[in-house]
Design a protein around this motif. Sequence first.
Motif, PDB file in Angstrom:
ATOM      1  N   GLU A   1      27.883 -28.853  18.000  1.00 27.06           N
ATOM      2  CA  GLU A   1      27.819 -27.573  17.311  1.00 27.06           C
ATOM      3  C   GLU A   1      27.168 -26.653  18.120  1.00 27.06           C
ATOM      4  OE1 GLU A   1      29.182 -30.863  14.902  1.00 27.06           O
ATOM      5  OE2 GLU A   1      27.321 -30.542  15.787  1.00 27.06           O
ATOM      6  N   HIS A   2      26.044 -26.891  18.426  1.00 23.06           N
ATOM      7  CA  HIS A   2      24.946 -25.610  19.065  1.00 23.06           C
ATOM      8  C   HIS A   2      25.655 -25.474  20.315  1.00 23.06           C
ATOM      9  CE1 HIS A   2      21.579 -27.327  16.523  1.00 23.06           C
ATOM     10  NE2 HIS A   2      21.672 -26.334  16.051  1.00 23.06           N
ATOM     11  N   GLU A   3      26.215 -26.430  21.008  1.00 27.08           N
ATOM     12  CA  GLU A   3      26.948 -26.036  22.401  1.00 27.08           C
ATOM     13  C   GLU A   3      27.843 -25.343  22.344  1.00 27.08           C
ATOM     14  OE1 GLU A   3      25.280 -26.963  25.487  1.00 27.08           O
ATOM     15  OE2 GLU A   3      23.836 -28.113  24.205  1.00 27.08           O
ATOM     16  N   GLU A   4      28.751 -25.524  21.293  1.00 27.53           N
ATOM     17  CA  GLU A   4      30.036 -24.524  21.090  1.00 27.53           C
ATOM     18  C   GLU A   4      29.368 -23.083  20.906  1.00 27.53           C
ATOM     19  OE1 GLU A   4      33.653 -23.039  20.640  1.00 27.53           O
ATOM     20  OE2 GLU A   4      33.164 -24.658  21.683  1.00 27.53           O
TER      21      GLU A   4
ATOM     22  N   ARG B   1      30.121 -19.741  22.851  1.00 27.23           N
ATOM     23  CA  ARG B   1      30.833 -18.480  22.021  1.00 27.23           C
ATOM     24  C   ARG B   1      29.781 -17.171  22.198  1.00 27.23           C
ATOM     25  NH1 ARG B   1      33.601 -20.409  16.547  1.00 27.23           N
ATOM     26  NH2 ARG B   1      34.776 -22.370  17.392  1.00 27.23           N
ATOM     27  N   LEU B   2      28.505 -17.433  22.052  1.00 25.74           N
ATOM     28  CA  LEU B   2      27.447 -16.454  22.404  1.00 25.74           C
ATOM     29  C   LEU B   2      27.579 -15.728  23.622  1.00 25.74           C
ATOM     30  CD1 LEU B   2      25.361 -14.886  20.698  1.00 25.74           C
ATOM     31  CD2 LEU B   2      23.699 -16.443  21.879  1.00 25.74           C
ATOM     32  N   HIS B   3      27.646 -16.737  24.604  1.00 25.31           N
ATOM     33  CA  HIS B   3      27.708 -16.373  26.001  1.00 25.31           C
ATOM     34  C   HIS B   3      29.108 -15.456  26.425  1.00 25.31           C
ATOM     35  CE1 HIS B   3      24.219 -18.805  26.936  1.00 25.31           C
ATOM     36  NE2 HIS B   3      23.906 -18.277  28.052  1.00 25.31           N
TER      37      HIS B   3
ATOM     38  N   GLY C   1      31.206 -11.375  28.252  1.00 28.90           N
ATOM     39  CA  GLY C   1      32.712 -11.212  28.497  1.00 28.90           C
ATOM     40  C   GLY C   1      33.725 -12.248  28.638  1.00 28.90           C
ATOM     41  N   GLU C   2      35.048 -12.140  28.329  1.00 25.78           N
ATOM     42  CA  GLU C   2      35.754 -13.334  28.332  1.00 25.78           C
ATOM     43  C   GLU C   2      36.110 -13.788  29.871  1.00 25.78           C
ATOM     44  OE1 GLU C   2      37.553 -14.790  26.019  1.00 25.78           O
ATOM     45  OE2 GLU C   2      36.465 -13.545  24.386  1.00 25.78           O
TER      46      GLU C   2
ATOM     47  N   ALA D   1      31.822 -20.583  32.252  1.00 21.27           N
ATOM     48  CA  ALA D   1      31.563 -21.540  31.386  1.00 21.27           C
ATOM     49  C   ALA D   1      30.444 -22.529  32.167  1.00 21.27           C
ATOM     50  CB  ALA D   1      32.407 -22.356  30.794  1.00 21.27           C
ATOM     51  N   GLY D   2      30.932 -22.732  33.517  1.00 22.26           N
ATOM     52  CA  GLY D   2      30.215 -23.665  34.319  1.00 22.26           C
ATOM     53  C   GLY D   2      28.751 -23.055  34.618  1.00 22.26           C
ATOM     54  N   SER D   3      28.575 -21.543  34.483  1.00 18.61           N
ATOM     55  CA  SER D   3      27.202 -21.015  35.031  1.00 18.61           C
ATOM     56  C   SER D   3      26.180 -21.330  33.836  1.00 18.61           C
ATOM     57  CB  SER D   3      27.693 -19.488  35.222  1.00 18.61           C
ATOM     58  OG  SER D   3      27.958 -19.037  33.851  1.00 18.61           O
TER      59      SER D   3
END
Length: 277
Positions: free
Chosen positions: A189-192, A196-198, A203-204, A208-210
């Motif tokens: 849940e924290h990872e998700e 979402r926060l990042h 921006g869209e 996510a790999g960064s």
Amino acid sequence: EYAQAALSMDCPDVVIREEESEPSQDPIIACGPLPELLDEPVIHDSPASQSPTCHLCKQPSLQPSVSSVSSTPSIDDRRKLQWEFKGLTLWLELEEFDSDITRAVEHFSSKHSSPFIPKSHTTAIYGMEHLSFAEAKERLRRVPSILEKGAWPSFSKPTGVTSDIAVCGRPGQVCSIAWSELTLATSPEHEEAMDRLHRLFFGEGWDAGSRTRPWTPHNSIAYDNPDTNALSLLDTITYISSNPTLLGRERRVEAMSLWSTEGKMEEWVCIDRVRFW
């Protein structure tokens, strides 16, 4: 526009959800060996040679100083953290029980005349330099709308205590600082929520790999400079054994705040805050 006094904590509140919060429970008062009090916490004392990631730079902590006796050095007279930080930073402000984390921050700073952490916190994103204050504030106010149930997931009991020194230039270390922390655990849940926060703040098209995975959340309770470090694992354990709520309670996330962490710690300024409950 946002010029405020050093270590400013007069952050405006944006209440997103009008709910009756549960009253904080009284702290547990007990005596006995630390493992018996705190369900066998893991005590981390990783030597600097192991090059642990600098926790402050990934995520920094604070609140108003609790009342002190006349012999306690004023905040202005305490040592200053020498490292210069950058950008805009998002902090999670955890639920407290009788101000237990805030009291710990004040205890270690006043005892050692060491740098005072302006607000107890767990860092979510550190050092953003691509947004203006106004842009960051606008995105902060949208945070509840992107989270499940409109709030950041709660944290289970801390997994232990860490006391260490990071040195800039070593693998994974981008600042020089000594610190003591309550080590927290991440979850799916924290990872998700972090993704979402990042995505909201970068921006869209955000890659996510960064983001470093898994997230390593923690709540620092003391900072110092490596060359004047007065912190010790024994000192931290001794204090926590007398304040068992620090490792003995699950904690909700009360709020997320936006800070300018440009420059040295005494220059940090709270810009805005959204409360989850």
